[in-house]
Design an enzyme around this catalytic site. Structure first.
Site, PDB file in Angstrom:
ATOM      1  N   ARG A  58       0.847  -1.219   0.000  1.00  0.00           N
ATOM      2  CA  ARG A  58       0.000   0.000   0.000  1.00  0.00           C
ATOM      3  C   ARG A  58       0.873   1.257   0.000  1.00  0.00           C
ATOM      4  NH1 ARG A  58      -1.715   2.402   4.415  1.00  0.00           N
ATOM      5  NH2 ARG A  58      -1.989   0.526   5.662  1.00  0.00           N
ATOM      6  N   TYR A 111     -15.522  15.346 -15.651  1.00  0.00           N
ATOM      7  CA  TYR A 111     -16.087  13.996 -15.542  1.00  0.00           C
ATOM      8  C   TYR A 111     -17.103  14.023 -14.385  1.00  0.00           C
ATOM      9  CZ  TYR A 111     -16.458   9.050 -14.500  1.00  0.00           C
ATOM     10  OH  TYR A 111     -16.948   7.801 -14.238  1.00  0.00           O
ATOM     11  N   ASP A 183      -6.578  17.828 -14.699  1.00  0.00           N
ATOM     12  CA  ASP A 183      -6.874  16.459 -15.118  1.00  0.00           C
ATOM     13  C   ASP A 183      -6.498  16.359 -16.596  1.00  0.00           C
ATOM     14  OD1 ASP A 183      -8.072  14.140 -16.132  1.00  0.00           O
ATOM     15  OD2 ASP A 183      -9.688  14.185 -14.654  1.00  0.00           O
ATOM     16  N   LYS A 208      -7.628   5.208 -19.423  1.00  0.00           N
ATOM     17  CA  LYS A 208      -7.895   5.737 -20.769  1.00  0.00           C
ATOM     18  C   LYS A 208      -6.627   5.641 -21.636  1.00  0.00           C
ATOM     19  CE  LYS A 208     -11.722   6.178 -18.798  1.00  0.00           C
ATOM     20  NZ  LYS A 208     -11.859   6.985 -17.637  1.00  0.00           N
TER      21      LYS A 208
HETATM   22  N1  LCS Z   1     -11.119  12.017 -15.054  1.00  0.00           N
HETATM   23  C1  LCS Z   1     -11.640  11.964 -16.301  1.00  0.00           C
HETATM   24  C2  LCS Z   1     -11.426  13.100 -17.248  1.00  0.00           C
HETATM   25  C3  LCS Z   1     -12.387  10.864 -16.682  1.00  0.00           C
HETATM   26  O1  LCS Z   1     -12.881  10.832 -17.928  1.00  0.00           O
HETATM   27  C4  LCS Z   1     -12.596   9.809 -15.758  1.00  0.00           C
HETATM   28  C5  LCS Z   1     -13.416   8.622 -16.105  1.00  0.00           C
HETATM   29  C6  LCS Z   1     -12.049   9.917 -14.476  1.00  0.00           C
HETATM   30  C7  LCS Z   1     -11.304  11.040 -14.166  1.00  0.00           C
HETATM   31  C8  LCS Z   1     -12.215   8.836 -13.439  1.00  0.00           C
HETATM   32  O2  LCS Z   1     -11.426   7.751 -13.794  1.00  0.00           O
HETATM   33  P1  LCS Z   1     -11.726   6.199 -13.424  1.00  0.00           P
HETATM   34  O3  LCS Z   1     -11.946   6.127 -11.964  1.00  0.00           O
HETATM   35  O4  LCS Z   1     -12.963   5.811 -14.172  1.00  0.00           O
HETATM   36  O5  LCS Z   1     -10.493   5.506 -13.876  1.00  0.00           O
HETATM   37  N2  LCS Z   1     -14.167   8.791 -17.259  1.00  0.00           N
HETATM   38  C9  LCS Z   1     -15.011   7.927 -17.745  1.00  0.00           C
HETATM   39  C10 LCS Z   1     -15.785   8.177 -18.877  1.00  0.00           C
HETATM   40  O6  LCS Z   1     -15.858   9.231 -19.506  1.00  0.00           O
HETATM   41  N3  LCS Z   1     -16.464   7.083 -19.181  1.00  0.00           N
HETATM   42  O7  LCS Z   1     -16.274   6.095 -18.236  1.00  0.00           O
HETATM   43  C11 LCS Z   1     -15.336   6.576 -17.260  1.00  0.00           C
END
Ligand code: LCS
Length: 393
Positions: A58, A111, A183, A208
């Site tokens: 961790r 998001y 971000d 992504k």
């Molecule tokens: N920041 C952005 C810009 C994102 O698009 C997402 C997830 C996150 C943070 C959070 O990330 P995660 O915990 O899912 O790894 N975006 C998503 C989307 O547009 N479709 O599904 C997830």
């Protein structure tokens, strides 16, 4: 290999390698929860920060560290903290930098959960917040108050594809001692380096583009300065949001091909955006690479390309959008983005459903908005797939 003075693509392939025993070509998966100390003194020194040894997964793990070191180099930061998900990265940063009586200025269109967790949860702990269109610098200026601690920007925004001038926004924030967090999920360091433009912290959903293969969920936070890095890392360790070594292995493997994946995805996206813009059933298209994008010039200035995310609206509104989403075959009707495969989804009812209708309206997320993540398939096949689905409207 020391890759500090090497080019970006060399860093992608070689930065952060870690093997101490057999000289393996890639960093092995250290699938262990804990690490034996050489002596009681060594254990005490590790905990006191006087020795570099690993303690407990961790807190840190060699496979995860290899990925973190690579990300810190690619974003030109002091250090990186890998997390179990993008939301773990977002919430660890909020937890580290906000608190009772502190205020955050945040892009209105981010998001969905990155905004909703502030409104739903951080408000319960006495955090104040203002959501503005950060692409308009005067709105940032007007929103900053005496107790503002953080300016949180997504650029381009999910899903409205708005850009914020990171350099100018950082100057405004720093005049007021406000920490700038960006971000960078939609761009990746291949296209945009927020720390070089003045930001203090950059984070990603590595689910992504960074991993790129739709087979893991993960996140990473990179801080420009040591003090900030240590503060955020300590917070993540206490929250327990660490990345797992197997997750780190896969993500690091995906990372190595970031440039060539991004190049192909972007070339495809440009053609898809042009196809959509010329289509008689399409009302509007937002893609930073199109001259019609309101911030095309800013995109050329602060990004090295335009990525592969497109939002569009059809003349027939949501009903027409549903026909397209229900009739594509090559594109998967799925959330997430930035993978090798093409995806289509409806933000108002899916990724941004956690936001209230009023919040979505403020953010410009109309019910008719359809989001398209262009993959690296043969572009003629992607367009043909869209074309036959559009013909069904
Ligand atoms: N920041 C952005 C810009 C994102 O698009 C997402 C997830 C996150 C943070 C959070 O990330 P995660 O915990 O899912 O790894 N975006 C998503 C989307 O547009 N479709 O599904 C997830």
């Amino acid at each position: 290999m020391n890759t500090k003075d090497k080019g970006f693509n060399t860093k992608l392939v070689h930065a952060g390698a870690y093997d101490d025993v057999f000289g393996s070509a890639v960093t092995p998966i250290y699938q262990t929860s804990t690490f034996a100390f050489k002596s009681a003194q060594h254990g005490a020194d590790c905990f006191a920060g006087k020795s570099d040894g690993f303690i407990y997964t961790r807190i840190g793990n060699p496979t995860t560290k290899a990925f973190e070191d690579a990300m810190a180099e690619l974003e030109n930061g002091f250090g990186a903290t890998a997390t179990s998900s993008g939301m773990s990265a977002v919430s660890s940063v909020y937890m580290a930098l906000l608190g009772m009586g502190k205020h955050i200025v945040c892009s209105a269109s981010v998001y969905g959960p990155s905004r909703s967790i502030l409104e739903r949860d951080f408000s319960r702990y006495g955090v104040e917040m203002t959501f503005v269109d950060t692409s308009d610098l005067s709105q940032i200026k007007n929103a900053i108050k005496d107790n503002t601690a953080v300016l949180y920007i997504e650029t381009p925004t999910n899903p409205t594809m708005q850009l914020t001038d990171i350099e100018e926004a950082s100057k405004i924030a720093h005049e007021h001692d406000v920490t700038v967090v960006v971000d960078n999920t939609f761009s990746s360091p291949y296209l945009q380096k927020p720390l070089d433009l003045g930001a203090d912290v950059v984070l990603h959903s590595v689910t992504k583009y960074i991993n790129g293969h739709a087979d893991i969920v993960g996140g990473v936070i990179i801080a420009k300065e040591e003090v900030m890095h240590k503060k955020i890392r300590a917070q993540m360790v206490y929250l327990g949001g660490n990345m797992d070594p197997h997750q780190a292995f896969l993500t690091h493997r995906g990372l190595k091909t970031l440039s060539i994946r991004m190049e192909r995805a972007e070339a495809n996206a440009m053609k898809v955006a042009e196809y959509l813009e010329a289509h008689p059933k399409v009302e509007w298209v937002l893609y930073p690479g199109l001259k019609s994008h309101p911030q095309h010039e800013l995109a050329k200035k602060q990004m090295n390309g335009f990525s592969s995310m497109i939002s569009f609206g059809l003349k027939g509104g949501l009903e027409a959008g549903k026909i397209v989403m229900n009739n594509v075959h090559l594109a998967a009707l799925a959330v997430s983005l930035g993978g090798v495969e093409t995806l289509i989804q409806h933000p108002a009812s899916m990724t941004h459903a956690s936001m209230s209708k009023e919040a979505r309206e403020q953010a410009g997320i109309s019910d008719g908005l359809v989001r398209f993540s262009v993959g690296i398939e043969t572009v003629e096949d992607i367009i043909e797939d869209l074309d036959q689905a559009m013909a069904k409207i």
